[in-house]
Design an enzyme around this catalytic site. Sequence first.
Site, PDB file in Angstrom:
ATOM      1  N   PRO A 134      50.381 -28.071   3.459  1.00  0.00           N
ATOM      2  CA  PRO A 134      51.180 -28.543   2.333  1.00  0.00           C
ATOM      3  C   PRO A 134      50.585 -28.228   0.959  1.00  0.00           C
ATOM      4  CG  PRO A 134      51.012 -30.254   3.985  1.00  0.00           C
ATOM      5  CD  PRO A 134      50.136 -29.131   4.438  1.00  0.00           C
ATOM      6  N   ASN A 135      51.456 -27.847   0.058  1.00  0.00           N
ATOM      7  CA  ASN A 135      51.166 -27.597  -1.363  1.00  0.00           C
ATOM      8  C   ASN A 135      50.409 -26.307  -1.645  1.00  0.00           C
ATOM      9  OD1 ASN A 135      52.424 -29.985  -2.445  1.00  0.00           O
ATOM     10  ND2 ASN A 135      50.778 -31.130  -1.474  1.00  0.00           N
ATOM     11  N   ARG A 144      48.909 -24.040 -10.535  1.00  0.00           N
ATOM     12  CA  ARG A 144      48.453 -25.329 -11.075  1.00  0.00           C
ATOM     13  C   ARG A 144      47.041 -25.621 -10.610  1.00  0.00           C
ATOM     14  NH1 ARG A 144      53.669 -28.560  -9.271  1.00  0.00           N
ATOM     15  NH2 ARG A 144      55.070 -26.859  -9.782  1.00  0.00           N
ATOM     16  N   TYR A 188      41.425 -25.145  -7.577  1.00  0.00           N
ATOM     17  CA  TYR A 188      41.843 -24.239  -6.509  1.00  0.00           C
ATOM     18  C   TYR A 188      41.844 -22.759  -6.892  1.00  0.00           C
ATOM     19  CZ  TYR A 188      43.205 -28.655  -4.404  1.00  0.00           C
ATOM     20  OH  TYR A 188      43.184 -29.926  -3.879  1.00  0.00           O
ATOM     21  N   ASN A 247      44.025 -23.421   6.854  1.00  0.00           N
ATOM     22  CA  ASN A 247      43.719 -24.381   5.804  1.00  0.00           C
ATOM     23  C   ASN A 247      44.780 -25.464   5.932  1.00  0.00           C
ATOM     24  OD1 ASN A 247      43.319 -25.965   3.602  1.00  0.00           O
ATOM     25  ND2 ASN A 247      43.168 -24.280   2.122  1.00  0.00           N
ATOM     26  N   ALA A 274      46.003 -31.224   2.837  1.00  0.00           N
ATOM     27  CA  ALA A 274      45.723 -32.659   2.939  1.00  0.00           C
ATOM     28  C   ALA A 274      45.864 -33.181   4.369  1.00  0.00           C
ATOM     29  CB  ALA A 274      46.647 -33.422   2.001  1.00  0.00           C
ATOM     30  N   GLU A 332      38.485 -23.266  10.416  1.00  0.00           N
ATOM     31  CA  GLU A 332      39.067 -24.124   9.373  1.00  0.00           C
ATOM     32  C   GLU A 332      38.490 -23.693   8.032  1.00  0.00           C
ATOM     33  OE1 GLU A 332      37.994 -28.240   9.980  1.00  0.00           O
ATOM     34  OE2 GLU A 332      38.666 -28.845   7.971  1.00  0.00           O
ATOM     35  N   HIS A 342      38.667 -24.226   3.571  1.00  0.00           N
ATOM     36  CA  HIS A 342      39.121 -24.957   2.389  1.00  0.00           C
ATOM     37  C   HIS A 342      38.668 -24.215   1.152  1.00  0.00           C
ATOM     38  CE1 HIS A 342      40.323 -28.357   4.788  1.00  0.00           C
ATOM     39  NE2 HIS A 342      39.204 -28.209   5.463  1.00  0.00           N
ATOM     40  N   ARG A 392      34.048 -33.911  -3.255  1.00  0.00           N
ATOM     41  CA  ARG A 392      35.204 -34.518  -3.913  1.00  0.00           C
ATOM     42  C   ARG A 392      35.320 -35.994  -3.510  1.00  0.00           C
ATOM     43  NH1 ARG A 392      40.245 -30.700  -3.359  1.00  0.00           N
ATOM     44  NH2 ARG A 392      40.944 -32.125  -5.001  1.00  0.00           N
TER      45      ARG A 392
HETATM   46  O1  CA2 Z   1      40.350 -27.240  -0.747  1.00  0.00           O
HETATM   47  C1  CA2 Z   1      41.275 -27.059   0.033  1.00  0.00           C
HETATM   48  O2  CA2 Z   1      41.607 -25.946   0.437  1.00  0.00           O
HETATM   49  C2  CA2 Z   1      42.119 -28.261   0.496  1.00  0.00           C
HETATM   50  O3  CA2 Z   1      42.509 -28.038   1.851  1.00  0.00           O
HETATM   51  C3  CA2 Z   1      43.330 -28.280  -0.414  1.00  0.00           C
HETATM   52  C4  CA2 Z   1      44.227 -29.504  -0.195  1.00  0.00           C
HETATM   53  C5  CA2 Z   1      43.403 -30.780  -0.261  1.00  0.00           C
HETATM   54  O4  CA2 Z   1      44.224 -31.892   0.041  1.00  0.00           O
HETATM   55  C6  CA2 Z   1      42.232 -30.748   0.711  1.00  0.00           C
HETATM   56  O5  CA2 Z   1      41.495 -31.933   0.566  1.00  0.00           O
HETATM   57  C7  CA2 Z   1      41.339 -29.556   0.422  1.00  0.00           C
HETATM   58  C8  CA2 Z   1      45.302 -29.565  -1.287  1.00  0.00           C
HETATM   59  C9  CA2 Z   1      46.126 -28.326  -1.414  1.00  0.00           C
HETATM   60  C10 CA2 Z   1      46.891 -28.420  -2.698  1.00  0.00           C
HETATM   61  O6  CA2 Z   1      47.011 -27.138  -3.238  1.00  0.00           O
HETATM   62  C11 CA2 Z   1      47.370 -27.025  -4.537  1.00  0.00           C
HETATM   63  C12 CA2 Z   1      47.222 -25.789  -5.087  1.00  0.00           C
HETATM   64  C13 CA2 Z   1      47.530 -25.600  -6.413  1.00  0.00           C
HETATM   65  C14 CA2 Z   1      48.024 -26.644  -7.167  1.00  0.00           C
HETATM   66  C15 CA2 Z   1      48.180 -27.877  -6.606  1.00  0.00           C
HETATM   67  C16 CA2 Z   1      47.859 -28.063  -5.282  1.00  0.00           C
END
Ligand code: CA2
Length: 148
Positions: A13-14, A21, A26, A77, A80, A101, A103, A110
Amino acid sequence: MSRTLRILVVHGPNLNLLGTREPEIYGTTTLEEIDAMLRERAKASRAEIESFQSNHEGALIDRIQQAGSRIEGLLINPGALTHTSVALRDALAALAVPIVEVHLSNIHRREAFRRHSYVSDVALGVITGFGAQSYSLGLEALLDALRV
Ligand code: CA2
């Protein structure tokens, strides 16, 4: 001659928002750029990448189940869902292929809730904190595990 290895890359997700963003967390690389980079690297090892991103837990699980015995390795990846999803973990545990896996951010630097992963102990290993490079390093580790 060795056959082409199929690797499924799953983005949770996301992650479709990458590069648009929160670049301070990221990075600025888009998901399309990451997928293109992985496809290029895979080609050099006669491997083939198929990528899938979804914001829906069930869709991710369906895709992983479909992959079943048709893939040789999985790079994921889970976003969340890493920290919340027993269902995703069960789908991964049912796969009979190596899983890596990854990230983008270092989940251990964090919030405390990000330190636990439901996925890590069904994966071969985890790469966390190297931005888009986490994916390249993860693919490298997966190819190495598959010995190509
Ligand atoms: O660091 C990572 O790759 C995560 O898997 C990213 C997840 C986060 O919940 C994990 O704890 C760590 C969040 C992905 C959200 O991606 C975005 C990318 C750009 C803007 C907003 C969100």
